[in-house]
Write a protein that holds these residues in place. Structure first.
Motif, mmCIF file in Angstrom:
data_model
loop_
_atom_site.group_PDB
_atom_site.id
_atom_site.type_symbol
_atom_site.label_atom_id
_atom_site.label_comp_id
_atom_site.label_asym_id
_atom_site.label_seq_id
_atom_site.Cartn_x
_atom_site.Cartn_y
_atom_site.Cartn_z
ATOM 1 N N GLN A 181 46.968 4.030 -2.578
ATOM 2 C CA GLN A 181 48.381 4.037 -2.568
ATOM 3 C C GLN A 181 48.457 5.089 -1.197
ATOM 4 O O GLN A 181 49.303 5.035 -0.481
ATOM 5 N N SER A 182 47.764 6.174 -1.357
ATOM 6 C CA SER A 182 47.955 7.198 -0.309
ATOM 7 C C SER A 182 47.499 6.703 0.880
ATOM 8 O O SER A 182 48.380 7.020 2.004
ATOM 9 N N TRP A 183 46.483 6.175 1.129
ATOM 10 C CA TRP A 183 45.975 5.798 2.484
ATOM 11 C C TRP A 183 47.192 4.545 3.035
ATOM 12 O O TRP A 183 47.143 4.601 4.214
ATOM 13 N N HIS A 184 47.482 3.903 2.099
ATOM 14 C CA HIS A 184 48.301 2.597 2.468
ATOM 15 C C HIS A 184 49.679 3.424 3.123
ATOM 16 O O HIS A 184 50.068 2.783 4.044
ATOM 17 N N LYS A 185 50.231 4.402 2.383
ATOM 18 C CA LYS A 185 51.304 5.054 2.910
ATOM 19 C C LYS A 185 51.116 5.675 4.210
ATOM 20 O O LYS A 185 52.187 5.750 5.031
ATOM 21 N N ALA A 186 50.001 6.065 4.430
ATOM 22 C CA ALA A 186 49.656 6.814 5.665
ATOM 23 C C ALA A 186 49.119 5.889 6.707
ATOM 24 O O ALA A 186 48.781 6.168 7.754
ATOM 25 N N ARG A 229 46.542 4.147 6.848
ATOM 26 C CA ARG A 229 44.990 4.358 7.028
ATOM 27 C C ARG A 229 44.321 3.268 6.298
ATOM 28 O O ARG A 229 43.235 3.044 6.634
ATOM 29 N N LEU A 230 44.760 2.407 5.675
ATOM 30 C CA LEU A 230 44.114 1.538 4.414
ATOM 31 C C LEU A 230 43.823 0.307 5.374
ATOM 32 O O LEU A 230 44.730 -0.207 5.878
ATOM 33 N N GLN A 231 42.697 -0.173 5.218
ATOM 34 C CA GLN A 231 41.881 -1.308 5.920
ATOM 35 C C GLN A 231 41.943 -2.358 5.013
ATOM 36 O O GLN A 231 41.387 -2.163 3.685
ATOM 37 N N GLY A 232 42.082 -3.759 5.313
ATOM 38 C CA GLY A 232 41.716 -4.832 4.718
ATOM 39 C C GLY A 232 42.860 -5.308 3.703
ATOM 40 O O GLY A 232 42.801 -6.466 2.976
ATOM 41 N N GLY A 233 44.093 -4.513 3.899
ATOM 42 C CA GLY A 233 45.291 -4.752 3.217
ATOM 43 C C GLY A 233 45.139 -4.451 1.368
ATOM 44 O O GLY A 233 45.897 -5.071 0.751
ATOM 45 N N GLY A 234 44.098 -3.797 1.122
ATOM 46 C CA GLY A 234 43.757 -3.415 -0.202
ATOM 47 C C GLY A 234 42.585 -2.601 -0.447
ATOM 48 O O GLY A 234 42.001 -2.018 0.506
ATOM 49 N N ILE A 235 42.227 -3.022 -1.686
ATOM 50 C CA ILE A 235 40.630 -2.206 -2.193
ATOM 51 C C ILE A 235 39.958 -3.249 -2.725
ATOM 52 O O ILE A 235 40.259 -4.450 -3.021
ATOM 53 N N VAL A 236 38.554 -3.025 -2.787
ATOM 54 C CA VAL A 236 37.454 -3.767 -3.239
ATOM 55 C C VAL A 236 36.954 -3.140 -4.531
ATOM 56 O O VAL A 236 36.881 -1.917 -4.569
ATOM 57 N N MET A 291 33.136 -5.118 1.198
ATOM 58 C CA MET A 291 33.931 -4.255 2.173
ATOM 59 C C MET A 291 33.438 -4.201 3.775
ATOM 60 O O MET A 291 34.320 -4.410 4.460
ATOM 61 N N ARG A 292 32.115 -4.340 4.036
ATOM 62 C CA ARG A 292 31.708 -4.445 5.350
ATOM 63 C C ARG A 292 32.046 -5.784 5.871
ATOM 64 O O ARG A 292 32.395 -5.737 7.154
ATOM 65 N N GLU A 293 31.754 -6.839 5.176
ATOM 66 C CA GLU A 293 32.101 -8.173 5.509
ATOM 67 C C GLU A 293 33.435 -8.370 5.880
ATOM 68 O O GLU A 293 33.691 -9.229 6.552
ATOM 69 N N ASN A 294 34.526 -7.847 5.167
ATOM 70 C CA ASN A 294 35.842 -7.973 5.084
ATOM 71 C C ASN A 294 36.852 -6.965 5.728
ATOM 72 O O ASN A 294 38.175 -7.032 5.464
ATOM 73 N N GLY A 295 36.145 -5.823 6.170
ATOM 74 C CA GLY A 295 36.930 -4.702 6.740
ATOM 75 C C GLY A 295 37.643 -4.069 5.824
ATOM 76 O O GLY A 295 38.960 -3.371 6.305
ATOM 77 N N TYR A 296 37.299 -3.678 4.590
ATOM 78 C CA TYR A 296 38.035 -3.026 3.680
ATOM 79 C C TYR A 296 37.429 -1.431 4.087
ATOM 80 O O TYR A 296 36.145 -1.254 4.423
ATOM 81 N N ASN A 297 38.174 -0.382 3.610
ATOM 82 C CA ASN A 297 37.763 1.006 3.950
ATOM 83 C C ASN A 297 37.756 1.853 2.311
ATOM 84 O O ASN A 297 37.359 3.077 2.574
ATOM 85 N N GLN A 339 35.167 0.994 -11.815
ATOM 86 C CA GLN A 339 35.795 1.735 -12.765
ATOM 87 C C GLN A 339 34.790 2.841 -13.349
ATOM 88 O O GLN A 339 35.527 3.833 -13.837
ATOM 89 N N SER A 340 33.500 2.734 -13.337
ATOM 90 C CA SER A 340 32.711 3.688 -13.887
ATOM 91 C C SER A 340 32.403 5.099 -12.895
ATOM 92 O O SER A 340 32.229 6.112 -13.235
ATOM 93 N N GLY A 341 33.185 4.891 -11.629
ATOM 94 C CA GLY A 341 33.345 6.063 -10.910
ATOM 95 C C GLY A 341 32.583 5.921 -9.477
ATOM 96 O O GLY A 341 32.714 7.156 -8.709
ATOM 97 N N HIS A 342 31.853 4.881 -9.239
ATOM 98 C CA HIS A 342 31.557 4.816 -7.777
ATOM 99 C C HIS A 342 32.527 4.651 -6.880
ATOM 100 O O HIS A 342 33.413 3.485 -6.884
ATOM 101 N N ILE A 343 32.916 5.471 -5.900
ATOM 102 C CA ILE A 343 34.030 5.372 -5.109
ATOM 103 C C ILE A 343 33.658 5.473 -3.565
ATOM 104 O O ILE A 343 33.001 6.486 -3.314
ATOM 105 N N VAL A 344 33.680 4.375 -2.906
ATOM 106 C CA VAL A 344 33.043 4.232 -1.405
ATOM 107 C C VAL A 344 34.223 4.242 -0.517
ATOM 108 O O VAL A 344 35.033 3.378 -0.651
ATOM 109 N N LEU A 345 34.158 5.377 0.334
ATOM 110 C CA LEU A 345 35.247 5.358 1.327
ATOM 111 C C LEU A 345 34.447 5.272 2.547
ATOM 112 O O LEU A 345 33.848 6.315 3.073
ATOM 113 N N THR A 346 34.546 4.237 3.248
ATOM 114 C CA THR A 346 33.710 3.857 4.286
ATOM 115 C C THR A 346 34.268 4.667 5.627
ATOM 116 O O THR A 346 33.208 4.718 6.913
ATOM 117 N N ASP A 347 35.190 5.345 5.704
ATOM 118 C CA ASP A 347 35.434 5.999 6.641
ATOM 119 C C ASP A 347 34.864 7.322 7.086
ATOM 120 O O ASP A 347 34.437 7.895 7.737
#
Length: 446
Positions: free
Chosen positions: A270-275, A277-284, A318-324, A329-337
């Protein structure tokens, strides 16, 4: 080709038992050394580890294999998994290795491999190494004058700390914030508290006294009760719990309530979307993420792409479809920026930035949606293939029909342990509980 050594996240098993033996580790070094040598320059490998006692055994065996194959080895000591990924690129190494079994107890250990781009190896490269592991590689080892060198490097941990700090918004500090960090007696016990303190926070640290056998023991992201108690005891603004190799996190708000990876992804998305900054139109995310997250994102004008469980599948999509932004849910958070793999410290810093900007307590700022009732049970089995049993298959189909369009059922075998995970969610809590309990009991009896 069936896999003999590699699972869903590298090679993992009980230390000193196949495949997690010194002999196999040495062969991994030899095989990976052969697979990654291209050209006539001096080839490099960086090796990090968490704090398990068996890490010494695996580390030395890998060094023997890599140096025999002619590769120069840089030993990082205890560092987070994402630090290995970052330093593989920074030091222009041909391959990176992390010795860790992540959130498992100290009896287990593992070997994770990264390519020169800092990403985990593709299936094709893992299969190539699989084939080499069972070959006689003696003819491909180097002559005496071409054997690789090994050196232990200490200062490169601080490269990672500075790297992580640079992901925090410029001109913002953590001054005035009290943060509890639980490092699970694992790989980030030095790096995470140092980064938070240098950014200005008042830091209270727990899980920072590793002794080789206490990693993840009643602490860390899989057991956040100790963190919850400490946060309320010292009246902290936020608690951050990492796992043994610090590639995942969970948070605890000022009231001691746990904030899982779904809420973290919702907040950052939500934060990156408002700024803008979000790529891919959402998250994976994976099939395990809560239906509430999917509904929240849709209401905010974002999409949710789901993958199989495992951060490598998330990163691949993410890499194949341009998400960042992606994760589990377990806590792996990937921020490719910023990173090529899950990074608990960097995700925690992003959440602290969101908290600073919100001017609200964490219990309000990070409660983005009300989770749909969800229940997960893990059932241990002793061999065989329970999910191919016709009685169980019929019961699964019947359960899906019961849930209908108002819920989801996900059943999968763990890629790292002999467990079947049964998860259901839906608006009817009683039905969800019944479906999961009945299926778990049936699988357990098979």
């Amino acid at each position: 080709m069936s896999r003999k050594y590699f699972g869903t996240d590298g090679i993992r098993g009980r230390a000193n038992t196949f495949p997690m033996t010194a002999e196999v580790a040495m062969k991994v070094g030899m095989a990976a050394g052969v697979a990654f040598q291209r050209g006539k320059y001096r080839h490099r490998v960086v090796i990090g580890k968490d704090t398990r006692r068996s890490g010494y055994m695996i580390e030395n065996a890998l060094v023997a294999g890599f140096t025999a194959a002619g590769m120069d080895v840089f030993l990082l000591g205890p560092v987070p998994t994402p630090a290995v990924a970052m330093l593989t690129r920074s030091l222009r190494a041909d391959i990176g290795v992390m010795i860790s079994a992540s959130h498992n107890s100290y009896e287990d250990n593992g070997i994770k491999l990264f390519g020169p781009d800092g990403y985990k190896l593709s299936d094709e490269l893992e299969l190539k190494i699989e084939q080499l592991l069972d070959d006689d590689l003696s003819s491909q080892m180097k002559e005496c004058g071409d054997i690789g060198r090994a050196q232990r490097v200490e200062g490169d941990l601080y490269r990672y700390i500075e790297f992580a700090k640079r992901t925090f918004p410029r001109k913002m500090t953590l001054a005035g914030m009290r943060v509890v960090i639980d490092c699970a007696n694992g790989a980030a016990y030095k790096a995470a508290p140092a980064a938070l303190w240098e950014l200005g926070a008042e830091v209270v640290s727990i899980g920072v006294t590793p002794n080789g056998v206490n990693i993840n023991e009643d602490c860390g992201s899989t057991k956040p009760a100790a963190l919850s108690r400490k946060v309320t005891e010292v009246r902290a603004d936020l608690g951050i719990a990492l796992d043994g190799d610090a590639d995942r996190l969970v948070l605890v708000d000022e009231k001691g309530a746990v904030i899982d990876g779904d809420q973290v992804m919702a907040t950052i998305g939500q934060s990156w979307h408002k700024a803008d900054r979000l790529q891919g139109g959402g998250i994976v995310a994976t099939v395990m993420s809560n239906l509430g997250l999917e509904r929240f994102l849709k209401d905010e004008g974002m999409n949710l792409a789901r993958t199989k469980v495992g951060d490598r599948f998330v990163v691949s999509h993410m890499r194949e479809n341009g998400y960042n932004v992606g994760g589990e849910q377990s806590g792996h958070i990937v921020l490719t920026d910023y990173a090529t793999t899950g990074d608990g410290l960097i995700a925690g810093l992003q959440m602290l930035a969101c908290l600073k900007n919100s001017d609200k307590p964490a219990s309000e700022a990070f409660r983005k949606f009300e989770p749909v009732p969800q229940l997960l049970k893990s059932v241990r089995f002793n061999g065989g293939k329970p999910l191919e049993d016709k009685v169980i298959m019929d019961a699964i189909e019947s359960a899906k029909s019961e849930l209908g369009n108002s819920g989801r059922l996900v059943i999968r075998a763990s890629g790292t342990e002999p467990l079947i995970r049964v998860m259901a969610e839906g608006d009817n809590r009683a039905l969800v509980n019944k479906v999961v309990t009945d299926l778990a009991d049936l699988i357990g009896e098979s």
